[in-house]
Design an enzyme around this catalytic site. Structure first.
Site, PDB file in Angstrom:
ATOM      1  CE  LYS A   1       0.709   0.779   4.574  1.00 54.94           C
ATOM      2  NZ  LYS A   1       1.186   2.051   5.237  1.00 54.94           N
TER       3      LYS A   1
ATOM      4  CB  THR B   1      -1.001   4.882   3.440  1.00 54.85           C
ATOM      5  OG1 THR B   1      -1.374   3.919   4.549  1.00 54.85           O
ATOM      6  CG2 THR B   1       0.057   4.910   3.267  1.00 54.85           C
TER       7      THR B   1
END
Length: 334
Positions: free
Chosen positions: A186, A243
């Protein structure tokens, strides 16, 4: 309550130390940086990486690795991913048989394509290794804002429950590989989302990158043996969303600066913390090739970081790819 050694005094290690101490554990936090040890000991606060979050007087600060590791009920390994193997190697002499190590960093080693837990197991074969991941920025954990994580382990969950690390805000899973892949990959997608932000693109673009990003991560993760449920959970889509979107995300910030025209090195220097997506990007591309999984976002991020491709051209190439069946693109075959 337990005696805990936290190895690494960056923002995440410090935040977890505060949380563990608040939960009644006796915490020893270690740093390799003598100036950092002195600052934490005297100021009881990480002035540069976690300002405003106070360390309790009962917490022990040390630069002596042996005293931080030896005899502890469990250890939290919180050094940045590029330094995981080297730190584990130094720890090995002090780790007892069956001693629990909970790794909380996220990354993949480019030279070996090993996850962090696999690196730790190579360097400390006598340890019992677990991993902690999920949408959990240190800045919010340190301020005690509601946060939920997932911990993955093969044999240690009951011990961690008994020691009080696993509590109502922590889910459990046996899928260590899936947790680590979701948490590592990610960061690469977050670089792409930040680049799009830096270019001035909007929410539509970011939503597309997040959606297609989790498809890439899950395709690879399932092919490698992870569980699809992991990638639709906290350490998959949950960690990816936070994120890609948060002002606290160092990966998104680095991407934003690159989108604004900075070089990769200039962006990392300005962020002033390890940008783990940069270190995982090449490994992700190698894994995609090894397992024959298409990962166009990862491919374009690598071209921007290491081949000099224009960020605007990279995002445009992603958004203007020829149409295909979405359902076919989301298949999870092993």
């Amino acid at each position: 309550m337990a005696n805990v050694g936290v190895i690494g005094a960056g923002s995440w290690g410090t935040a977890l130390s505060v949380l563990l101490a608040d939960n009644g554990h006796h915490v020893t936090i270690w740093s390799i940086d003598e100036k950092e040890v002195e600052m934490l000991d005297k100021k009881r606060e990480h002035l540069t990486k976690l300002p405003g979050v106070k360390l309790s007087d009962g917490m022990t600060i040390t630069g002596d690795l042996e005293s931080a590791v030896k005899g502890k009920d469990f250890l939290v390994l919180a050094v940045p991913s590029p330094f995981t193997r080297a730190t584990a190697k130094k720890m090995s002499a002090y780790v007892g048989k069956g001693q629990i190590i909970v790794d909380v960093a996220k990354g993949i080693e480019e030279s070996t394509l090993l996850t962090l837990s696999a690196q730790i197991e190579e360097e400390i074969p006598q340890a019992d290794v677990a991993v902690l991941s999920g949408p959990s920025h240190a800045e919010e954990v340190g301020r005690k804002l509601p946060t939920t994580c997932v911990i993955g382990a093969k044999t240690t969950l009951r011990s961690l429950e008994a020691d009080g690390l696993v509590h109502r805000e922590v889910y459990t899973s046996p899928d260590i590989l899936g947790i680590e892949l979701g948490g590592s990959l990610k960061n690469v997608i977050a670089l792409a989302a930040g680049i799009a932000d830096g270019l001035g693109y909007g929410d539509n673009t970011k939503a597309a990158l997040i959606t297609r990003g989790i498809a890439e991560i899950a395709r690879l993760g399932v092919k490698m043996g992870g569980k699809i449920e992991t990638f639709t959970g906290l350490t998959g889509i949950g960690d990816l969303i936070v994120t890609c979107a948060s002002v606290h995300s160092r990966n998104r910030k680095a991407g934003y600066l690159i989108g604004q025209g900075r070089s990769m090195q200039e962006a990392m220097d300005e962020v002033q913390m390890v940008v783990e997506g940069v270190y995982s990007a090449k490994a992700a591309a190698k894994l995609a090739k090894k397992y024959d999984v298409p990962m166009p976002i990862v491919e374009e991020v690598n071209k921007v970081l290491f081949e000099g491709k224009s960020p605007a051209e990279a995002v445009d190439d992603l958004m203007l790819r020829e149409s295909r069946s979405e359902h076919r693109a989301l298949q999870w075959e092993k």
